[in-house]
Motif scaffolding. Sequence first.
Motif, PDB file in Angstrom:
ATOM      1  N   UNK A  78     118.512  42.189  26.494  1.00  0.00           N
ATOM      2  CA  UNK A  78     118.853  42.277  27.909  1.00  0.00           C
ATOM      3  C   UNK A  78     118.648  40.916  28.587  1.00  0.00           C
ATOM      4  N   UNK A  79     117.540  40.279  28.292  1.00  0.00           N
ATOM      5  CA  UNK A  79     117.264  38.952  28.858  1.00  0.00           C
ATOM      6  C   UNK A  79     118.344  37.961  28.454  1.00  0.00           C
ATOM      7  N   UNK A  80     118.768  38.014  27.205  1.00  0.00           N
ATOM      8  CA  UNK A  80     119.818  37.111  26.745  1.00  0.00           C
ATOM      9  C   UNK A  80     121.142  37.423  27.442  1.00  0.00           C
ATOM     10  N   UNK A  84     124.439  35.382  30.438  1.00  0.00           N
ATOM     11  CA  UNK A  84     125.901  35.406  30.532  1.00  0.00           C
ATOM     12  C   UNK A  84     126.378  35.600  31.963  1.00  0.00           C
ATOM     13  N   UNK A  85     125.476  35.982  32.848  1.00  0.00           N
ATOM     14  CA  UNK A  85     125.829  36.160  34.254  1.00  0.00           C
ATOM     15  C   UNK A  85     125.947  34.818  34.979  1.00  0.00           C
ATOM     16  N   UNK A 124     123.417  43.645  26.949  1.00  0.00           N
ATOM     17  CA  UNK A 124     122.618  43.006  25.912  1.00  0.00           C
ATOM     18  C   UNK A 124     123.506  42.047  25.117  1.00  0.00           C
ATOM     19  N   UNK A 125     122.861  41.035  24.552  1.00  0.00           N
ATOM     20  CA  UNK A 125     123.597  40.082  23.716  1.00  0.00           C
ATOM     21  C   UNK A 125     122.670  39.558  22.628  1.00  0.00           C
ATOM     22  N   UNK A 126     122.360  40.413  21.690  1.00  0.00           N
ATOM     23  CA  UNK A 126     121.434  40.077  20.621  1.00  0.00           C
ATOM     24  C   UNK A 126     121.908  38.894  19.792  1.00  0.00           C
TER      25      UNK A 126
END
Length: 178
Positions: A78-80, A84-85, A124-126
């Motif tokens: 989620x933090x990653x 992207x925002x 999310x962006x694992x």
Amino acid sequence: MTDEAFWHLIARAAEQPGDRDERAEWLTEELTRLPVAQIVDFAVRLHAVRARADTPGLLRAARLIHDGVCTDEVFRSFQLWLLTLGRAAFDAVVADADALADLAPVRELAARPMREWSAQDWPEWESLDFAAHDAYGESAERALDEELSELGVAHTAPTAPLSREPVVLPRLTALFSG
């Protein structure tokens, strides 16, 4: 690598066509074009920027958005995704997690039942976490974790400090409460 160069790469990766894994592959390719020292610097910056999102407010926000389910791995991913925002949005939500309620991607999620979210909808962006590792692996003879460890940067789970007072996110709660 400067902060501007780091955020530029993140923004360009987020704009790439395809799914998150394809965007992370694009980023890996871009990083392989850089000297090894800049790949390491990217990884150090990614760790430092992500760690800024280790806040009780953002942990509470992730739990709200994920309907109460938020493991360490989900929170890290989620933090990653927050990266992207964009830099301005990231800085705003690190300062005030309730500012997530103002962002279009979050409002779009809240407008649909979670069961209708596609794999690409989840915040999310694992795979972003692996781009520098993969690029470094193609350019160096040892693992990036060894290099980062020597620099005092550990690949650890998020450590959002516990808050003595309950974290209240009224706008985000209103979006995800029903």
